[in-house]
Design an enzyme around this catalytic site. Structure first.
Site, PDB file in Angstrom:
ATOM      1  CG  ASP A 198       0.791  -2.024  -4.106  1.00 46.68           C
ATOM      2  OD1 ASP A 198       0.746  -3.207  -3.729  1.00 46.68           O
ATOM      3  OD2 ASP A 198       1.237  -1.689  -5.223  1.00 46.68           O
ATOM      4  CG  ASN A 203       5.190   0.719  -4.362  1.00 48.87           C
ATOM      5  OD1 ASN A 203       5.668   1.061  -5.439  1.00 48.87           O
ATOM      6  ND2 ASN A 203       3.989   0.177  -4.260  1.00 48.87           N
ATOM      7  CG  ASP A 215       2.812   3.652  -6.832  1.00 52.37           C
ATOM      8  OD1 ASP A 215       1.843   4.402  -7.056  1.00 52.37           O
ATOM      9  OD2 ASP A 215       2.964   2.550  -7.398  1.00 52.37           O
TER      10      ASP A 215
END
Length: 324
Positions: A198, A203, A215
């Site tokens: 992701d 992030n 994350d």
């Protein structure tokens, strides 16, 4: 299995859970932006700032969470700037009255600037280093990026949710099915490695001259381009410049095969469908209707019909190509 409620996560409960591992907050709890889990920042009596992350039950097994943590530790050991959980008594995953949580150091910084080519090149180096570590072994418990989960399961969740307006169901489902069919055709099998999964601007933090990745909640096996393509935006020429900049840094540490570029638009289509399915699946969590109220409006679904049509057309266009 019924949807789990986070309702019992009161401030007193959270403080009791944190104190159960020998860390004693002295400030209030600041809720951070997270919908899948519940995440809180606080300062402890040791004068350090921490982040406590309470995992959504039933989403991951203990083995999957611990595999996420071990991935973070291995990246840190390789000097990849990844925020990893804190160990207490040799453990990084803690249990308290039915909840599972982890503690992380609180790191500051501003959001990554996607249009800053200098930052993009630095990011490319770090992702190249991350993938060099990631390719040394496979996840045993984490899932893969696959069409069943990202397309078909997401479609089923959307249709079962009854959030799709009845008068828009036929045009939406028609283009969705066409998109799924074309995406599955284009999603060619390539070598899969451990991924951040992701890797978008939210992030990545930038502090001074230093970049920090955060994350790993969605880490999984998949094609390495997954950790690069979300940095591309704008028209085709702009994306080529961004891609060239990313890869100039990436290839200092890892090899990149041009055929990975064929997967950018299929992965974009998969993310679009998966995102809608994710919201539909979580709709019974009160945080979702509150923060995604637009998801239940006619306007949103009309826009998605148009977006899916545009992505379907893009899947028929030639993939991005860099001149050697």
């Amino acid at each position: 299995m019924s949807e789990f409620s986070f309702a019992n996560l009161t401030p007193d409960f959270i403080l009791d859970a944190i104190e159960s591992v020998g860390i004693y907050p002295e400030s209030g709890l600041l809720a951070l932006n997270s919908y899948e889990n519940r995440v809180y920042q606080f300062k402890a009596d040791d004068n350090f700032r921490y982040v406590a992350k309470f995992y959504r039950p039933y989403r991951w097994s203990d083995e999957q969470i611990l595999e996420e943590h071990q991935f973070a530790f291995s990246l840190q050991e390789a000097e990849v700037p990844m925020v990893a959980p804190i160990k207490r008594g040799g453990d990084s995953l803690f249990h308290y009255q039915g909840y599972r949580f982890a503690l992380f150091p609180s790191v500051g910084g501003r959001q990554f600037e996607m249009d800053n080519l200098d930052q993009l090149e630095i990011l490319g180096r770090y992702i190249g280093r991350m993938h060099r570590v990631a390719g040394t072994q496979q996840f045993k418990h984490r899932p893969t990026i696959n069409c069943q989960d990202y397309l078909y399961n997401a479609k089923d969740a959307l249709l079962k949710s009854q959030l799709l307006p009845m008068h828009l169901e036929t045009p939406f489902v028609t283009i969705l099915e066409h998109l799924i069919e074309k995406t599955e055709q284009e999603y060619q099998q390539v070598e899969q490695i451990r991924l951040h999964g992701d890797c978008h601007a939210g992030n990545i933090l930038w502090s001074g001259e230093h970049l920090m990745l955060v994350d790993l909640d969605d880490c999984r096996q998949g094609p390495l381009i997954q950790d690069l393509w979300m940095m591309l935006n704008g028209d085709r020429q702009e994306q080529l410049v961004q891609l060239d900049t990313l890869l100039s840094g990436y290839e200092e540490f890892n090899t990149f095969e041009q055929r990975q570029l064929n997967l950018i638009e299929p992965l974009r289509a998969m993310r679009m469908v998966h995102y809608m399915g994710w919201i539909a699946t979580r709709w019974q969590d009160p945080a979702f209707p509150r923060n995604f109220s637009w998801f239940a409006t006619d306007k949103y679904w009309e826009q998605q019909i148009l977006a899916l049509k545009e992505q379907f057309a893009t899947l028929h266009e030639p993939a991005l190509r860099l001149i050697p």
